[in-house]
Design an enzyme around this catalytic site. Structure first.
Site, PDB file in Angstrom:
ATOM      1  N   ASP A   3       7.637  -5.115  10.854  1.00  0.00           N
ATOM      2  CA  ASP A   3       6.701  -5.723   9.902  1.00  0.00           C
ATOM      3  C   ASP A   3       6.063  -6.939  10.547  1.00  0.00           C
ATOM      4  OD1 ASP A   3       5.386  -6.055   7.479  1.00  0.00           O
ATOM      5  OD2 ASP A   3       7.206  -5.867   6.289  1.00  0.00           O
TER       6      ASP A   3
ATOM      7  N   HIS B 209      -2.561  -9.260  11.227  1.00  0.00           N
ATOM      8  CA  HIS B 209      -1.474  -9.450  10.255  1.00  0.00           C
ATOM      9  C   HIS B 209      -0.299  -8.525  10.490  1.00  0.00           C
ATOM     10  CE1 HIS B 209      -3.494 -12.292   7.476  1.00  0.00           C
ATOM     11  NE2 HIS B 209      -4.536 -11.877   8.192  1.00  0.00           N
TER      12      HIS B 209
END
Ligand code: F6P
Length: 455
Positions: A355, A154
Protein backbone atom coordinates in the site's frame (compact mmCIF):
# COMPACT_ATOMS: atom_id res chain seq x y z
CA UNK A 1 -0.06 34.40 -3.61
CA UNK A 2 0.17 32.17 -6.70
CA UNK A 3 -2.90 30.14 -7.58
CA UNK A 4 -2.53 26.41 -7.03
CA UNK A 5 -3.86 24.16 -9.77
CA UNK A 6 -4.44 20.59 -8.62
CA UNK A 7 -5.04 17.86 -11.14
CA UNK A 8 -6.26 14.42 -10.09
CA UNK A 9 -8.37 11.74 -11.69
CA UNK A 10 -11.08 12.00 -9.01
CA UNK A 11 -12.25 15.43 -7.91
CA UNK A 12 -14.16 15.82 -4.62
CA UNK A 13 -16.81 18.03 -6.12
CA UNK A 14 -19.63 15.91 -4.66
CA UNK A 15 -20.17 13.07 -2.22
CA UNK A 16 -16.99 11.14 -3.14
CA UNK A 17 -15.27 12.77 -0.17
CA UNK A 18 -17.59 10.79 2.08
CA UNK A 19 -15.40 7.72 1.61
CA UNK A 20 -12.66 6.83 4.05
CA UNK A 21 -9.16 8.05 3.26
CA UNK A 22 -8.22 8.93 -0.28
CA UNK A 23 -6.45 11.79 -1.91
CA UNK A 24 -9.57 13.91 -2.20
CA UNK A 25 -10.12 14.06 1.53
CA UNK A 26 -6.48 14.77 2.37
CA UNK A 27 -6.12 17.63 -0.04
CA UNK A 28 -9.40 19.24 0.72
CA UNK A 29 -8.64 19.28 4.44
CA UNK A 30 -5.19 20.74 3.98
CA UNK A 31 -5.55 23.40 1.31
CA UNK A 32 -6.02 27.07 1.89
CA UNK A 33 -5.97 29.97 -0.62
CA UNK A 34 -7.13 30.13 -4.23
CA UNK A 35 -7.27 26.71 -5.85
CA UNK A 36 -8.37 25.38 -9.20
CA UNK A 37 -9.00 21.64 -8.99
CA UNK A 38 -9.23 19.90 -12.35
CA UNK A 39 -10.05 16.29 -13.22
CA UNK A 40 -12.61 13.73 -14.26
CA UNK A 41 -16.25 14.30 -13.31
CA UNK A 42 -16.80 10.59 -12.67
CA UNK A 43 -19.35 10.62 -15.52
CA UNK A 44 -19.16 8.47 -18.65
CA UNK A 45 -20.77 9.97 -21.73
CA UNK A 46 -20.67 9.50 -25.50
CA UNK A 47 -17.81 12.01 -25.98
CA UNK A 48 -14.90 13.10 -23.77
CA UNK A 49 -15.65 16.76 -23.04
CA UNK A 50 -13.48 19.47 -24.46
CA UNK A 51 -14.86 22.13 -22.11
CA UNK A 52 -15.06 21.54 -18.35
CA UNK A 53 -18.02 22.06 -16.06
CA UNK A 54 -17.37 24.40 -13.14
CA UNK A 55 -18.44 24.39 -9.50
CA UNK A 56 -17.20 26.50 -6.60
CA UNK A 57 -16.85 25.78 -2.90
CA UNK A 58 -15.14 28.43 -0.77
CA UNK A 59 -11.93 29.49 -2.48
CA UNK A 60 -11.75 26.34 -4.61
CA UNK A 61 -13.08 26.14 -8.15
CA UNK A 62 -13.66 22.64 -9.45
CA UNK A 63 -13.40 22.08 -13.19
CA UNK A 64 -14.31 18.62 -14.42
CA UNK A 65 -14.59 16.87 -17.74
CA UNK A 66 -16.64 13.79 -18.64
CA UNK A 67 -14.96 10.80 -20.24
CA UNK A 68 -16.32 8.88 -23.19
CA UNK A 69 -17.05 5.20 -22.54
CA UNK A 70 -14.08 4.28 -24.77
CA UNK A 71 -11.63 6.57 -22.96
CA UNK A 72 -12.91 5.32 -19.61
CA UNK A 73 -12.30 1.71 -20.65
CA UNK A 74 -8.84 2.34 -22.14
CA UNK A 75 -7.42 4.96 -19.77
CA UNK A 76 -9.05 4.11 -16.42
CA UNK A 77 -10.32 0.52 -16.39
CA UNK A 78 -7.71 -0.63 -18.90
CA UNK A 79 -4.24 0.81 -18.56
CA UNK A 80 -4.49 2.52 -15.13
CA UNK A 81 -6.17 -0.34 -13.34
CA UNK A 82 -5.04 -3.43 -15.27
CA UNK A 83 -1.41 -2.46 -15.97
CA UNK A 84 -0.16 0.27 -13.65
CA UNK A 85 -2.10 -0.61 -10.49
CA UNK A 86 -1.01 -4.28 -10.28
CA UNK A 87 2.52 -3.50 -11.46
CA UNK A 88 3.07 -0.69 -8.94
CA UNK A 89 1.69 -2.97 -6.20
CA UNK A 90 4.29 -5.64 -7.15
CA UNK A 91 1.60 -8.00 -8.53
CA UNK A 92 3.32 -8.84 -11.79
CA UNK A 93 1.14 -11.92 -12.32
CA UNK A 94 -1.93 -9.68 -12.57
CA UNK A 95 -0.48 -7.22 -15.07
CA UNK A 96 -2.48 -7.28 -18.31
CA UNK A 97 -0.66 -5.04 -20.78
CA UNK A 98 -2.29 -4.05 -24.05
CA UNK A 99 -0.93 -1.61 -26.62
CA UNK A 100 -4.46 -0.40 -27.26
CA UNK A 101 -5.01 0.43 -23.57
CA UNK A 102 -1.65 2.19 -23.44
CA UNK A 103 -2.42 4.27 -26.53
CA UNK A 104 -5.79 5.23 -25.03
CA UNK A 105 -4.15 6.15 -21.71
CA UNK A 106 -1.73 8.53 -23.43
CA UNK A 107 -4.44 9.97 -25.68
CA UNK A 108 -6.70 10.64 -22.68
CA UNK A 109 -3.85 12.35 -20.85
CA UNK A 110 -3.46 14.60 -23.91
CA UNK A 111 -7.21 15.34 -23.76
CA UNK A 112 -6.83 16.32 -20.08
CA UNK A 113 -4.02 18.65 -21.16
CA UNK A 114 -6.14 20.13 -23.96
CA UNK A 115 -9.04 20.92 -21.62
CA UNK A 116 -6.78 22.28 -18.87
CA UNK A 117 -4.55 24.63 -20.89
CA UNK A 118 -7.22 27.31 -21.54
CA UNK A 119 -7.81 27.54 -17.76
CA UNK A 120 -4.16 28.20 -16.85
CA UNK A 121 -2.86 31.65 -15.89
CA UNK A 122 0.71 32.96 -15.78
CA UNK A 123 2.23 32.33 -12.35
CA UNK A 124 0.04 29.28 -11.54
CA UNK A 125 1.68 26.38 -9.71
CA UNK A 126 0.57 22.94 -10.91
CA UNK A 127 0.38 19.86 -8.74
CA UNK A 128 -0.52 16.66 -10.57
CA UNK A 129 -1.49 13.49 -8.70
CA UNK A 130 -1.26 9.77 -9.05
CA UNK A 131 -0.75 6.99 -11.54
CA UNK A 132 -3.58 7.92 -13.89
CA UNK A 133 -1.83 11.13 -14.91
CA UNK A 134 1.90 10.38 -15.09
CA UNK A 135 2.28 11.67 -18.69
CA UNK A 136 0.20 14.83 -18.14
CA UNK A 137 3.12 17.10 -17.22
CA UNK A 138 5.05 16.24 -20.37
CA UNK A 139 1.87 16.59 -22.48
CA UNK A 140 1.45 20.12 -21.06
CA UNK A 141 5.12 20.99 -21.63
CA UNK A 142 4.82 19.76 -25.25
CA UNK A 143 2.05 22.36 -25.66
CA UNK A 144 4.32 25.11 -24.34
CA UNK A 145 3.21 25.27 -20.69
CA UNK A 146 6.20 26.53 -18.71
CA UNK A 147 4.79 26.71 -15.19
CA UNK A 148 6.15 25.09 -12.03
CA UNK A 149 4.87 21.55 -12.04
CA UNK A 150 5.00 19.00 -9.25
CA UNK A 151 3.88 15.40 -9.27
CA UNK A 152 2.97 13.10 -6.39
CA UNK A 153 2.50 9.34 -6.60
CA UNK A 154 0.04 8.05 -4.00
CA UNK A 155 0.71 4.36 -4.59
CA UNK A 156 4.01 2.45 -4.19
CA UNK A 157 6.79 2.73 -6.79
CA UNK A 158 8.29 -0.71 -7.53
CA UNK A 159 11.98 -1.61 -7.95
CA UNK A 160 13.55 -1.66 -11.42
CA UNK A 161 13.21 -5.44 -11.82
CA UNK A 162 9.41 -5.03 -11.51
CA UNK A 163 8.99 -1.62 -13.20
CA UNK A 164 10.99 -2.73 -16.22
CA UNK A 165 8.34 -5.38 -16.99
CA UNK A 166 6.18 -2.57 -18.36
CA UNK A 167 6.99 -2.37 -22.09
CA UNK A 168 6.98 1.47 -22.10
CA UNK A 169 8.88 1.72 -18.76
CA UNK A 170 11.52 4.09 -20.18
CA UNK A 171 8.85 6.41 -21.54
CA UNK A 172 7.34 6.69 -18.05
CA UNK A 173 10.73 7.60 -16.62
CA UNK A 174 10.95 10.40 -19.21
CA UNK A 175 7.42 11.55 -18.28
CA UNK A 176 8.36 11.80 -14.62
CA UNK A 177 11.50 13.75 -15.46
CA UNK A 178 9.28 16.51 -16.91
CA UNK A 179 8.23 17.56 -13.37
CA UNK A 180 10.13 19.99 -11.17
CA UNK A 181 9.45 17.86 -8.10
CA UNK A 182 8.59 14.14 -8.14
CA UNK A 183 7.08 13.09 -4.81
CA UNK A 184 6.80 9.60 -3.32
CA UNK A 185 5.23 8.27 -0.14
CA UNK A 186 8.29 6.60 1.38
CA UNK A 187 12.07 6.52 1.11
CA UNK A 188 11.76 3.00 -0.33
CA UNK A 189 9.51 4.24 -3.18
CA UNK A 190 11.84 7.17 -3.89
CA UNK A 191 14.88 4.90 -3.90
CA UNK A 192 13.12 2.48 -6.26
CA UNK A 193 12.45 5.39 -8.60
CA UNK A 194 16.07 6.53 -8.34
CA UNK A 195 17.16 3.02 -9.37
CA UNK A 196 14.82 3.15 -12.39
CA UNK A 197 15.80 6.69 -13.41
CA UNK A 198 19.49 5.80 -13.07
CA UNK A 199 19.05 2.90 -15.48
CA UNK A 200 16.41 4.16 -17.92
CA UNK A 201 17.37 7.83 -18.37
CA UNK A 202 20.51 9.52 -19.63
CA UNK A 203 22.23 12.92 -19.56
CA UNK A 204 20.48 16.01 -18.22
CA UNK A 205 17.14 14.22 -17.90
CA UNK A 206 18.73 11.63 -15.65
CA UNK A 207 20.51 14.26 -13.54
CA UNK A 208 17.29 16.22 -13.13
CA UNK A 209 15.18 13.17 -12.18
CA UNK A 210 17.74 12.09 -9.59
CA UNK A 211 17.68 15.47 -7.88
CA UNK A 212 13.92 16.12 -8.20
CA UNK A 213 12.74 12.94 -6.42
CA UNK A 214 11.59 13.38 -2.81
CA UNK A 215 9.99 11.17 -0.17
CA UNK A 216 7.14 13.04 1.53
CA UNK A 217 4.61 10.87 3.37
CA UNK A 218 0.96 11.91 3.18
CA UNK A 219 -0.86 12.43 6.49
CA UNK A 220 -4.30 13.20 7.88
CA UNK A 221 -5.83 15.95 9.98
CA UNK A 222 -5.73 13.86 13.16
CA UNK A 223 -7.41 16.38 15.46
CA UNK A 224 -10.38 16.84 13.12
CA UNK A 225 -10.78 13.07 12.76
CA UNK A 226 -10.54 12.61 16.55
CA UNK A 227 -13.27 15.24 17.05
CA UNK A 228 -15.46 13.49 14.50
CA UNK A 229 -14.95 10.13 16.24
CA UNK A 230 -15.80 11.60 19.62
CA UNK A 231 -19.04 13.18 18.45
CA UNK A 232 -20.15 10.31 16.25
CA UNK A 233 -19.74 7.65 18.97
CA UNK A 234 -23.01 8.92 20.41
CA UNK A 235 -25.01 8.93 17.18
CA UNK A 236 -27.83 6.47 16.55
CA UNK A 237 -25.80 4.12 14.34
CA UNK A 238 -22.90 3.88 16.78
CA UNK A 239 -25.31 3.10 19.60
CA UNK A 240 -26.96 0.44 17.41
CA UNK A 241 -23.59 -1.13 16.70
CA UNK A 242 -22.72 -1.07 20.40
CA UNK A 243 -26.03 -2.70 21.34
CA UNK A 244 -25.57 -5.36 18.69
CA UNK A 245 -22.19 -6.32 20.17
CA UNK A 246 -23.75 -7.20 23.54
CA UNK A 247 -20.42 -6.66 25.28
CA UNK A 248 -18.30 -8.49 22.69
CA UNK A 249 -15.06 -6.84 21.62
CA UNK A 250 -15.05 -5.35 18.15
CA UNK A 251 -12.36 -5.96 15.54
CA UNK A 252 -12.67 -3.63 12.54
CA UNK A 253 -11.31 -3.34 9.01
CA UNK A 254 -12.27 -0.74 6.36
CA UNK A 255 -10.76 -1.06 2.88
CA UNK A 256 -11.85 -0.75 -0.71
CA UNK A 257 -12.52 -4.24 -2.05
CA UNK A 258 -9.11 -4.43 -3.72
CA UNK A 259 -6.65 -7.31 -4.08
CA UNK A 260 -3.85 -5.12 -2.70
CA UNK A 261 -5.58 -4.97 0.70
CA UNK A 262 -4.86 -8.56 1.77
CA UNK A 263 -8.50 -9.32 2.67
CA UNK A 264 -8.52 -13.11 2.06
CA UNK A 265 -5.42 -13.55 4.23
CA UNK A 266 -7.04 -11.36 6.91
CA UNK A 267 -10.23 -13.45 6.88
CA UNK A 268 -8.09 -16.60 7.12
CA UNK A 269 -6.25 -15.04 10.07
CA UNK A 270 -9.52 -14.41 11.90
CA UNK A 271 -10.60 -17.96 11.20
CA UNK A 272 -7.29 -19.20 12.61
CA UNK A 273 -7.75 -17.07 15.75
CA UNK A 274 -11.15 -18.67 16.37
CA UNK A 275 -9.73 -22.11 15.65
CA UNK A 276 -6.61 -21.91 17.82
CA UNK A 277 -8.05 -19.69 20.57
CA UNK A 278 -11.51 -21.07 21.25
CA UNK A 279 -11.78 -18.65 24.19
CA UNK A 280 -12.56 -15.85 21.72
CA UNK A 281 -15.58 -17.59 20.20
CA UNK A 282 -18.69 -15.57 21.00
CA UNK A 283 -16.42 -13.00 22.69
CA UNK A 284 -15.34 -11.02 19.60
CA UNK A 285 -17.00 -9.72 16.41
CA UNK A 286 -15.09 -8.77 13.31
CA UNK A 287 -16.70 -6.09 11.11
CA UNK A 288 -15.14 -5.72 7.67
CA UNK A 289 -16.38 -2.79 5.59
CA UNK A 290 -15.24 -3.41 2.01
CA UNK A 291 -16.97 -1.15 -0.54
CA UNK A 292 -17.00 -2.69 -4.01
CA UNK A 293 -14.55 -1.07 -6.41
CA UNK A 294 -13.49 -1.18 -10.09
CA UNK A 295 -15.97 -3.94 -10.84
CA UNK A 296 -15.35 -3.80 -14.57
CA UNK A 297 -11.94 -5.42 -13.90
CA UNK A 298 -12.27 -9.20 -13.61
CA UNK A 299 -9.75 -9.60 -10.75
CA UNK A 300 -11.97 -7.44 -8.55
CA UNK A 301 -15.05 -9.54 -9.31
CA UNK A 302 -13.08 -12.70 -8.60
CA UNK A 303 -11.84 -11.28 -5.29
CA UNK A 304 -15.42 -10.53 -4.25
CA UNK A 305 -16.47 -14.08 -5.07
CA UNK A 306 -13.65 -15.51 -2.98
CA UNK A 307 -14.44 -13.23 -0.01
CA UNK A 308 -18.13 -14.17 -0.25
CA UNK A 309 -17.12 -17.85 -0.09
CA UNK A 310 -14.69 -17.31 2.80
CA UNK A 311 -17.30 -15.38 4.78
CA UNK A 312 -19.80 -18.18 4.27
CA UNK A 313 -17.25 -20.76 5.35
CA UNK A 314 -16.18 -18.87 8.50
CA UNK A 315 -19.68 -17.99 9.60
CA UNK A 316 -20.99 -21.44 8.74
CA UNK A 317 -18.31 -23.06 10.86
CA UNK A 318 -18.23 -20.86 13.95
CA UNK A 319 -21.55 -18.99 14.16
CA UNK A 320 -24.02 -19.62 16.94
CA UNK A 321 -27.71 -18.86 16.71
CA UNK A 322 -27.05 -15.52 18.46
CA UNK A 323 -23.52 -14.72 17.19
CA UNK A 324 -22.26 -13.92 13.70
CA UNK A 325 -18.42 -13.99 13.94
CA UNK A 326 -17.73 -12.06 10.73
CA UNK A 327 -19.86 -9.14 9.57
CA UNK A 328 -18.82 -8.38 6.03
CA UNK A 329 -20.39 -5.59 4.00
CA UNK A 330 -19.55 -4.59 0.44
CA UNK A 331 -20.95 -1.07 0.48
CA UNK A 332 -19.22 1.93 2.01
CA UNK A 333 -20.00 3.88 5.17
CA UNK A 334 -19.50 7.60 5.64
CA UNK A 335 -16.22 8.69 7.25
CA UNK A 336 -18.21 10.10 10.12
CA UNK A 337 -19.85 6.79 10.89
CA UNK A 338 -16.57 4.92 10.48
CA UNK A 339 -14.85 7.34 12.86
CA UNK A 340 -17.33 6.43 15.61
CA UNK A 341 -17.02 2.71 14.83
CA UNK A 342 -13.20 2.89 14.91
CA UNK A 343 -13.38 4.41 18.39
CA UNK A 344 -15.38 1.44 19.60
CA UNK A 345 -13.02 -1.18 18.16
CA UNK A 346 -10.45 -3.02 20.29
CA UNK A 347 -8.44 -3.83 17.14
CA UNK A 348 -8.00 -2.00 13.83
CA UNK A 349 -6.86 -4.45 11.15
CA UNK A 350 -4.89 -2.84 8.34
CA UNK A 351 -3.02 -5.60 6.53
CA UNK A 352 -2.49 -4.71 2.85
CA UNK A 353 -0.09 -6.84 0.83
CA UNK A 354 1.32 -3.54 -0.47
CA UNK A 355 0.00 0.00 0.00
CA UNK A 356 1.25 3.49 -0.82
CA UNK A 357 0.51 4.88 2.66
CA UNK A 358 -2.87 3.75 4.03
CA UNK A 359 -4.70 6.57 5.72
CA UNK A 360 -7.22 4.26 7.36
CA UNK A 361 -4.42 3.12 9.70
CA UNK A 362 -3.95 6.73 10.79
CA UNK A 363 -7.69 7.35 11.07
CA UNK A 364 -8.07 4.31 13.33
CA UNK A 365 -5.39 5.67 15.68
CA UNK A 366 -6.78 9.21 15.65
CA UNK A 367 -10.27 7.92 16.52
CA UNK A 368 -9.18 6.19 19.75
CA UNK A 369 -10.10 7.14 23.29
CA UNK A 370 -6.76 7.98 24.90
CA UNK A 371 -7.91 6.50 28.23
CA UNK A 372 -8.74 3.15 26.66
CA UNK A 373 -7.23 2.94 23.17
CA UNK A 374 -7.53 0.00 20.81
CA UNK A 375 -4.58 -1.65 19.08
CA UNK A 376 -3.56 -1.11 15.46
CA UNK A 377 -2.37 -4.23 13.62
CA UNK A 378 -0.48 -2.99 10.59
CA UNK A 379 1.13 -4.61 7.57
CA UNK A 380 4.86 -4.05 7.22
CA UNK A 381 4.17 -3.42 3.52
CA UNK A 382 1.93 -0.37 4.05
CA UNK A 383 3.78 2.93 3.59
CA UNK A 384 2.40 3.94 7.01
CA UNK A 385 4.53 1.25 8.69
CA UNK A 386 7.65 3.37 8.08
CA UNK A 387 6.46 5.81 10.75
CA UNK A 388 3.82 3.85 12.72
CA UNK A 389 6.25 1.34 14.16
CA UNK A 390 4.49 1.37 17.55
CA UNK A 391 1.66 -0.62 15.96
CA UNK A 392 1.76 -4.43 16.00
CA UNK A 393 3.57 -4.92 12.72
CA UNK A 394 2.71 -8.10 10.80
CA UNK A 395 3.54 -9.85 7.57
CA UNK A 396 0.18 -9.76 5.72
CA UNK A 397 0.98 -12.96 3.81
CA UNK A 398 1.04 -14.90 7.09
CA UNK A 399 -2.48 -15.50 8.53
CA UNK A 400 -0.94 -17.34 11.50
CA UNK A 401 1.15 -14.28 12.36
CA UNK A 402 -1.86 -11.96 12.07
CA UNK A 403 -3.86 -14.32 14.34
CA UNK A 404 -1.05 -14.20 16.93
CA UNK A 405 -1.03 -10.39 16.74
CA UNK A 406 -4.81 -10.35 17.33
CA UNK A 407 -4.32 -12.52 20.41
CA UNK A 408 -1.53 -10.22 21.60
CA UNK A 409 -3.77 -7.18 21.08
CA UNK A 410 -6.72 -8.74 22.90
CA UNK A 411 -4.56 -9.57 25.92
CA UNK A 412 -2.44 -6.40 25.94
CA UNK A 413 -2.32 -4.40 29.18
CA UNK A 414 -3.97 -0.99 29.31
CA UNK A 415 -0.59 0.55 30.07
CA UNK A 416 1.02 -0.91 26.92
CA UNK A 417 -1.97 0.10 24.78
CA UNK A 418 -1.74 3.67 26.04
CA UNK A 419 2.01 3.81 25.51
CA UNK A 420 1.78 2.50 21.94
CA UNK A 421 -1.14 4.81 21.16
CA UNK A 422 0.67 7.93 22.45
CA UNK A 423 3.65 7.16 20.27
CA UNK A 424 1.46 6.53 17.19
CA UNK A 425 -0.64 9.64 17.74
CA UNK A 426 2.50 11.75 18.11
CA UNK A 427 3.74 10.58 14.69
CA UNK A 428 0.36 11.13 13.06
CA UNK A 429 0.09 14.66 14.42
CA UNK A 430 3.63 15.45 13.25
CA UNK A 431 3.11 14.16 9.69
CA UNK A 432 -0.23 15.90 9.10
CA UNK A 433 -1.99 16.47 5.80
CA UNK A 434 -1.39 20.20 6.12
CA UNK A 435 2.35 19.81 6.71
CA UNK A 436 2.58 17.39 3.76
CA UNK A 437 1.01 20.03 1.50
CA UNK A 438 3.16 22.83 2.87
CA UNK A 439 6.38 20.84 2.54
CA UNK A 440 5.62 19.71 -0.99
CA UNK A 441 4.71 23.19 -2.17
CA UNK A 442 7.71 24.75 -0.40
CA UNK A 443 9.95 22.34 -2.25
CA UNK A 444 8.17 23.05 -5.54
CA UNK A 445 8.43 26.80 -5.13
CA UNK A 446 12.05 26.77 -3.96
CA UNK A 447 14.61 28.04 -6.50
CA UNK A 448 15.52 24.94 -8.54
CA UNK A 449 18.98 23.47 -8.10
CA UNK A 450 19.14 21.76 -11.47
CA UNK A 451 17.75 22.81 -14.80
CA UNK A 452 14.84 20.71 -15.93
CA UNK A 453 15.88 18.79 -18.99
CA UNK A 454 14.10 19.38 -22.27
CA UNK A 455 11.69 16.54 -23.02
O1 F6P B 1 -4.76 5.03 -3.68
C1 F6P B 1 -4.83 5.61 -4.92
C2 F6P B 1 -6.24 6.08 -5.25
O2 F6P B 1 -6.25 6.75 -6.48
C3 F6P B 1 -6.79 7.02 -4.18
O3 F6P B 1 -6.44 8.34 -4.36
C4 F6P B 1 -8.26 6.74 -4.25
O4 F6P B 1 -8.88 6.94 -3.03
C5 F6P B 1 -8.33 5.28 -4.62
O5 F6P B 1 -7.15 4.98 -5.31
C6 F6P B 1 -9.66 5.00 -5.30
O6 F6P B 1 -9.60 4.45 -6.53
P1 F6P B 1 -10.63 4.74 -7.70
O7 F6P B 1 -10.50 6.18 -8.06
O8 F6P B 1 -10.21 3.82 -8.79
O9 F6P B 1 -11.99 4.43 -7.17
Amino acid sequence: MARLVIVSNRVPVSSKREQAGGLAVVLEEALKGEVLWFGWSGKRTSQTSVKPTFATRGTTTFATIDLSEDDYQLYYAGFSNRSLWPLFHYRTGLVAYSREHYKGYRATNRKFAGALIPLLRPGDTLWIHDYHLIPLGRALRDEGVDLKMGYFLHIPFPPLSVFDILPPAAEFAVDLAAYDVIGFQTAEDRDNFLGCAGKLLTGAQRAHALSAAVALPVGIDARAFARMAKTSRMNAESLRLKDSLVGRRLIIGADRLDYSKGLPQRFEAYSELLETHAEYREKVSYLQVAPRSREEVSEYRELKRSLDRLTGRINGKYAEFDWVPLRYMTHGLSRKLLAGFFRMAAIGLVTPLRDGMNLVAMEYVAAQDEQDPGVLILSRFAGAAASLDAALIVNPYDPGGIAEAMHQALTMSLEERQERWRSLMHRIEEDSAASWCRRFLARLNAPSKTLRAAS
